[in-house]
Design an enzyme around this catalytic site. Structure first.
Site, PDB file in Angstrom:
ATOM      1  NE  ARG A   2      12.137   3.379   3.839  1.00  9.62           N
ATOM      2  CZ  ARG A   2      11.083   3.625   3.062  1.00  9.62           C
ATOM      3  NH1 ARG A   2      10.025   4.245   3.570  1.00  9.62           N
ATOM      4  NH2 ARG A   2      11.072   3.251   1.790  1.00  9.62           N
ATOM      5  CB  SER A  38       9.089   0.091  -5.902  1.00 10.03           C
ATOM      6  OG  SER A  38       8.568  -0.105  -4.606  1.00 10.03           O
ATOM      7  CG  ASP A  88       3.819   9.273  -2.494  1.00  7.50           C
ATOM      8  OD1 ASP A  88       3.285   8.425  -3.225  1.00  7.50           O
ATOM      9  OD2 ASP A  88       4.545   8.975  -1.529  1.00  7.50           O
ATOM     10  CE  LYS A 127       2.506   4.830  -6.113  1.00  9.16           C
ATOM     11  NZ  LYS A 127       3.514   4.287  -5.205  1.00  9.16           N
TER      12      LYS A 127
HETATM   13  C1  S3P Z   1       6.999   4.860  -0.358  1.00  8.95           C
HETATM   14  C2  S3P Z   1       7.311   4.652  -1.669  1.00  8.95           C
HETATM   15  C3  S3P Z   1       6.390   4.951  -2.766  1.00  8.95           C
HETATM   16  C4  S3P Z   1       5.285   5.896  -2.313  1.00  8.95           C
HETATM   17  C5  S3P Z   1       4.669   5.486  -1.013  1.00  8.95           C
HETATM   18  C6  S3P Z   1       5.709   5.422   0.082  1.00  8.95           C
HETATM   19  C7  S3P Z   1       8.000   4.496   0.668  1.00  8.95           C
HETATM   20  O1  S3P Z   1       5.798   3.756  -3.205  1.00  8.95           O
HETATM   21  O2  S3P Z   1       4.291   6.001  -3.313  1.00  8.95           O
HETATM   22  O3  S3P Z   1       3.658   6.399  -0.636  1.00  8.95           O
HETATM   23  O4  S3P Z   1       7.858   4.879   1.842  1.00  8.95           O
HETATM   24  O5  S3P Z   1       8.973   3.821   0.311  1.00  8.95           O
HETATM   25  P1  S3P Z   1       6.511   2.776  -4.267  1.00  8.95           P
HETATM   26  O6  S3P Z   1       7.651   2.139  -3.584  1.00  8.95           O
HETATM   27  O7  S3P Z   1       5.453   1.787  -4.646  1.00  8.95           O
HETATM   28  O8  S3P Z   1       6.920   3.661  -5.403  1.00  8.95           O
END
Ligand code: S3P
Length: 434
Positions: A30, A172, A320, A347
């Site tokens: 980000r 998500s 995770d 995943k």
């Molecule tokens: C993440 C969100 C999660 C996570 C991924 C990183 C993020 O995924 O599993 O490793 O940085 O926003 P999802 O948004 O698909 O749940």
């Protein structure tokens, strides 16, 4: 990944020592994307060393963003980014997102708001992952997106977007962040409703770069047209990588582990509650706040492990960390049950299947379900030959399971650990006592 590497893990007696992690993967992605959109320079210290975050930087370079990597002893991996003031350059080749779902999903929100066509592609695992979750809302905002049956590669014709009000069908954080980034570039306001509160690094990072983001319960909104300013930031240590060491320590009552400068954001720290509920003693010192993100030092002492059930909002918060919790489950007294986790099937690998196959190869009893599993406790596992299934979190989770098995465990395809944490295996070896 190019080269195949297998690792042999021997049983251990204890986990002891002190560790500090490279920067959190979610925050690194980000910050890199927002630094690219900001006005002026940004410096990102302790940027994640994982290949996924390098994929984000590679894509940004293809979009005309200038950045430089510096290695500094006291600041870890340092990335200096020259902001583009919201306007990127049309890429001359497909953006290579590698293995990174975060890169393709979050960056799609940014390129959708740019007046050019971008193609986004990735490796074999990424090419199987569902993208409808970003295609549908970005299309509603005015982007035109072609895909391979809702999977990558994506061909995004960007342009002027309009704000929408959107209820996300799946919890998500990647999708939420994608829409916040698109919302920043859109006309009007974008409102997003989440089914469960997911990690809030997108909101916190936007604020750190000077944007206003509103939150009310599980609803979040952003007004388009806001300008961002570059920042000088230090990224807290990755809690999802620390999870492997914390769970390894949890396997042995005599363990003593210190994890310094670790991300303590409440939307990510549910793991600590579960580990304490299981029986680990954890205390936190040196709490601080870095650009809105909480950070602290953990002192962890092993204990005997009881049982846990993870469901609903907890499953989303721990998504995770579930592979490594599954890996220690057979060694708990009464086992661990995970429900509402069908997202794990899409995943980097089908994690429910990967966990079940590897645990069964170690002679564990596992009840596999469509949206989770139940792993009874008080089981004795033996060393076995296991697969990573090309999934970094599976490779690392089973190196933890192997520490309390009888006999050695061989894990194939361990090079994938570099996706999030290239230094993982040597650091783990430095902490275990035999
Ligand atoms: C993440 C969100 C999660 C996570 C991924 C990183 C993020 O995924 O599993 O490793 O940085 O926003 P999802 O948004 O698909 O749940």
């Amino acid at each position: 990944m190019k080269s195949e590497s297998q690792i042999v893990v021997r049983p251990a007696r204890n986990v002891n020592g002190s560790v500090s992690l490279p920067g959190d993967k979610s925050i690194s992605h980000r910050y890199a994307m927002l630094a690219a959109l900001a006005e002026g320079p940004s410096r990102l210290e302790n940027y994640s060393t994982g290949a996924d975050c390098a994929s984000t930087l590679g894509c940004l370079r293809s979009l005309g963003v200038k950045w430089e990597q510096k290695d500094k002893d006291d600041a870890g991996n340092v990335i200096d980014v020259q902001g583009s003031a919201l306007s990127l350059a049309a890429p001359s080749q497909p953006l290579d997102c590698g293995n990174s779902g975060s890169t393709i999903r979050m960056l799609s929100g940014i390129v959708a708001g740019q007046p050019f066509v971008s193609e986004m592609a990735g490796d074999e695992s990424l090419s199987r992952r569902p993208m409808e979750r970003v295609i549908a809302p970005l299309t509603a905002m005015g982007a035109e997106i072609q895909s391979n049956d809702s999977r990558p590669p994506l061909r995004i014709t960007g342009g002027t977007l309009r704000g929408i009000s959107y209820r996300m069908p799946v919890a998500s954080a990647q999708v939420k962040t994608c829409l916040l980034f698109a919302g920043l570039l859109a006309n009007g306001e974008t409102q997003i409703a989440e089914p469960f509160r997911t990690r809030d690094h997108g909101e916190i990072a936007l604020r750190a770069f000077g944007a206003q983001v509103q939150r009310k319960g599980t609803d979040v909104s952003i007004r388009g047209g806001q300008r961002l300013q570059g920042i000088q930031a230090r990224i807290p240590g990755d809690i999802s990588s620390a999870a492997f060491f914390l769970c390894a320590a949890a396997l042995f009552p005599g363990s003593q582990l210190t994890v310094a400068n670790m991300l303590m954001n409440p939307t990510r720290a549910r793991l600590l509650d579960i580990l304490m509920q299981l029986g680990l003693q954890i205390s936190v010192t040196h709490m601080d706040e870095l650009h809105g993100e909480l950070v602290g030092t953990l002192q962890v002492q092993g204990g005997s492990l009881k049982s846990a059930t993870i469901a609903g909002a907890d499953t989303a918060a721990l998504i995770d960390e579930i592979p490594v919790l599954a890996a220690i489950a057979p060694y708990t007294e009464n086992g661990i049950e995970v429900r509402d986790a069908k997202e794990l099937r899409v995943k980097e690998s089908d994690r429910i299947a990967s966990i079940t196959l590897n645990l069964r190869a170690m002679a564990a009893e596992v009840e596999e379900r469509p949206d989770g599993f139940k792993i009874p406790g008080s089981q004795a596992l033996h060393g076995a030959e296991l697969e990573s299934f090309g999934d970094h979190r599976i490779a690392m989770a089973f190196s933890v399971a192997a520490l309390r098995a009888h006999g050695d465990t061989l894990i194939r395809g361990c090079e994938c650990a570099a996706i999030s944490y290239p230094q993982f295996f040597p650091v783990l070896e430095g902490l275990v006592e035999r």
